[in-house]
Design an enzyme around this catalytic site. Structure first.
Site, PDB file in Angstrom:
ATOM      1  N   LYS A  21       9.000 -27.906 -94.723  1.00  0.00           N
ATOM      2  CA  LYS A  21       7.689 -27.920 -95.373  1.00  0.00           C
ATOM      3  C   LYS A  21       7.707 -27.132 -96.681  1.00  0.00           C
ATOM      4  O   LYS A  21       7.204 -27.603 -97.705  1.00  0.00           O
ATOM      5  CB  LYS A  21       6.630 -27.360 -94.417  1.00  0.00           C
ATOM      6  N   SER A  22       8.275 -25.940 -96.652  1.00  0.00           N
ATOM      7  CA  SER A  22       8.305 -25.103 -97.854  1.00  0.00           C
ATOM      8  C   SER A  22       9.037 -25.791 -99.002  1.00  0.00           C
ATOM      9  O   SER A  22       8.584 -25.762-100.155  1.00  0.00           O
ATOM     10  CB  SER A  22       8.989 -23.764 -97.548  1.00  0.00           C
ATOM     11  N   SER A 167       5.561 -11.549 -99.224  1.00  0.00           N
ATOM     12  CA  SER A 167       5.039 -12.915 -99.190  1.00  0.00           C
ATOM     13  C   SER A 167       5.748 -13.774-100.225  1.00  0.00           C
ATOM     14  O   SER A 167       5.634 -13.526-101.433  1.00  0.00           O
ATOM     15  CB  SER A 167       3.532 -12.919 -99.464  1.00  0.00           C
ATOM     16  N   GLN A 169       4.885 -16.704-100.917  1.00  0.00           N
ATOM     17  CA  GLN A 169       3.855 -17.430-101.654  1.00  0.00           C
ATOM     18  C   GLN A 169       3.381 -16.634-102.860  1.00  0.00           C
ATOM     19  O   GLN A 169       3.179 -17.189-103.942  1.00  0.00           O
ATOM     20  CB  GLN A 169       2.693 -17.768-100.729  1.00  0.00           C
ATOM     21  N   ASP A 315       6.905 -17.164 -89.477  1.00  0.00           N
ATOM     22  CA  ASP A 315       6.294 -18.387 -88.948  1.00  0.00           C
ATOM     23  C   ASP A 315       6.767 -18.712 -87.537  1.00  0.00           C
ATOM     24  O   ASP A 315       6.174 -19.564 -86.862  1.00  0.00           O
ATOM     25  CB  ASP A 315       6.582 -19.573 -89.873  1.00  0.00           C
ATOM     26  N   LYS A 342      -3.067 -15.923 -91.166  1.00  0.00           N
ATOM     27  CA  LYS A 342      -2.479 -17.260 -91.224  1.00  0.00           C
ATOM     28  C   LYS A 342      -3.577 -18.287 -90.911  1.00  0.00           C
ATOM     29  O   LYS A 342      -4.760 -18.014 -91.059  1.00  0.00           O
ATOM     30  CB  LYS A 342      -1.314 -17.352 -90.240  1.00  0.00           C
ATOM     31  N   ARG A 346      -3.033 -15.175 -85.746  1.00  0.00           N
ATOM     32  CA  ARG A 346      -1.982 -15.571 -84.807  1.00  0.00           C
ATOM     33  C   ARG A 346      -1.663 -14.488 -83.788  1.00  0.00           C
ATOM     34  O   ARG A 346      -1.180 -14.801 -82.696  1.00  0.00           O
ATOM     35  CB  ARG A 346      -0.722 -16.004 -85.569  1.00  0.00           C
ATOM     36  N   ARG A 388       1.162 -24.110 -85.308  1.00  0.00           N
ATOM     37  CA  ARG A 388       2.199 -23.330 -84.632  1.00  0.00           C
ATOM     38  C   ARG A 388       1.719 -22.787 -83.282  1.00  0.00           C
ATOM     39  O   ARG A 388       2.509 -22.652 -82.346  1.00  0.00           O
ATOM     40  CB  ARG A 388       2.703 -22.220 -85.546  1.00  0.00           C
TER      41      ARG A 388
END
Length: 431
Positions: A21-22, A167, A169, A315, A342, A346, A388
């Site tokens: 995905k990334s 992070s 991101q 993740d 997230k 989570r 997830r």
């Protein structure tokens, strides 16, 4: 959609997990900013990555596909994007929103970006802060911390940014913004995070330097379109690795999985717990890739997880927590407070889900304490709209006595379309 799961007698066979995905996100973004055509093979056609395609189409980029998991992007160059006539909707994808903010910050036009109800609750100030310091004008709820966000991009200045959170991101958003500066933009991290952006920037022609926790990119490069072959997603593979490690009689091979050193924390931890996991047929494509064989090897042992390894398995914590629930002894997961922001909280969601199965689990401020070895009992549990959590619950269901129902399992399509079909393919049978 409800997903019904029963206790399994083993997982056997050879299968491929969907594309990473990334990497799929980043390939579309850099392909759009490059000159010429980029062909992306084994693209993940999950909802998050489709949101990235949709946003760049609204920015004037011609994108064909996915067709048989192949996407063709006709790049517009660094200065070729167009002002969108509509709001950019990133759906549930935090990666799309945070990374595209870095791109929008350098554009000489106005744009508005939003997401679904879950994403509109997730913190964006960690990204908008450094982008504003580079010269972008960004406004939104809570002083630009929550979407929807209005972006007035333009001339940016390079910065040396010390990230307060581990992070990828945040790092990637600042590096992407750095492409639009006249100078060198650098990001320093306390712990190493996934490095797909740096690798791909280099592959497309950008000047990138990495040294002692700092990544620097030189602005105004000429990016050139290319072919990108996306490896299988280790985060998706993690659920199968955990299941096969715990279910007697399992012998499962996953082909073509990305084994980037910044992503394989889950393999390292499972192996330290006693799992029999072997990487073979190692090769270097755009990223390190291997086939992975996992065989049941008896009961796992509890462990302690924290510090620098957390960004390399953040993740995979929901899957790891399921392994901890069936392991001998205590497992402590710390330094993972990032899990609270997230797609769901989570930490709370995993603790609640495992408790429904009868596991002995305790929430910590920054992680989980799991006392393993209790037998799990089938139950009805919620996904909380988090892919997830849904897959972790499904894996727990494979190990539990009786039937398990996972409510809201349609969210799995965000990252692992075809999850239930693949499980059915490798399942020896159901009890």
């Amino acid at each position: 959609m409800d997903l019904h799961v029963g206790k399994s007698r083993g997982l056997r066979g050879t299968v491929a997990v969907p594309g990473d995905k990334s990497i799929s996100h980043r390939a579309v973004m850099l392909g759009a900013l490059a000159s010429g055509e980029t062909i992306i093979e084994n693209f993940l056609p999950g909802e998050d990555c489709l949101s990235t395609i949709d946003c760049f189409r609204k920015l004037g980029v011609e994108i064909n596909g996915p067709d048989n998991n192949t996407v063709r992007v006709r790049g517009r160059g660094l200065d070729g994007l167009s002002e969108p006539v509509d709001v950019l909707d990133t759906g549930n994808s935090g990666t799309t929103m945070r990374l595209i903010l870095g791109v929008l910050a350098g554009q000489p036009f106005f744009s508005v970006i939003t997401g679904d109800s879950s994403l509109r609750r997730r913190p964006m100030g960690r990204v908008t802060g450094p982008l504003i310091s580079m010269g972008a004008k960004i406004d939104g709820r809570q002083n630009g911390n929550l979407a929807p966000l209005a972006v007035r991009g333009g001339t940016l200045r390079p910065i040396n940014f010390v990230s307060p959170v581990a992070s990828a991101q945040v790092k990637s958003a600042v590096l992407l913004a750095g492409l639009f500066t006249d100078g060198v933009t650098a990001v320093t991290e306390a712990y190493r995070t996934r490095d797909h952006t740096e690798r791909m920037l280099r592959a497309f022609g950008a000047g990138v330097e990495v040294s002692e926790g700092t990544v620097a990119v030189k602005g105004r490069p000429r990016l050139t379109g290319r072919k990108v072959k996306v490896p299988g997603d280790i985060s998706s593979a993690a659920f199968l690795l955990v299941a096969a490690s715990l279910i007697p009689g399992s012998d499962l091979t996953l082909t073509g999985v990305g084994v980037n050193p910044t992503r394989i924390g889950i393999i390292e931890v499972l192996s330290s717990m006693g799992a029999e996991i072997r990487l073979f047929n190692l090769r270097e494509e755009e990223e390190p890739v291997a086939d992975i064989r996992v065989r049941y090897n008896g009961r796992l042992c509890g462990t302690a997880v924290g510090g620098e390894i957390i960004p390399r398995l953040i993740d995979e914590v929901p899957a790891l927590a399921v392994a901890a629930a069936l392991a001998e002894g205590k497992t402590v997961i710390r330094d993972a407070a990032e899990l609270k922001v997230k797609e769901s909280d989570r930490i709370a969601a995993v603790a609640g889900m495992l408790a429904k199965f009868g596991a002995d689990v305790e929430e910590l401020p920054d992680g989980l304490l799991v006392r393993g070895s209790r037998a799990l009992k089938g139950c009805v549990c919620e996904s909380h709209g988090d892919h997830r959590i849904a897959m972790a619950a499904a894996v727990a269901g494979l190990l539990a006595e009786g039937k398990t129902i996972v409510r809201g399992a349609e969210c799995i399509s965000v990252s692992f379309p075809g999850f239930s079909d693949l499980l059915a393919k490798v399942m020896v049978d159901w009890q």
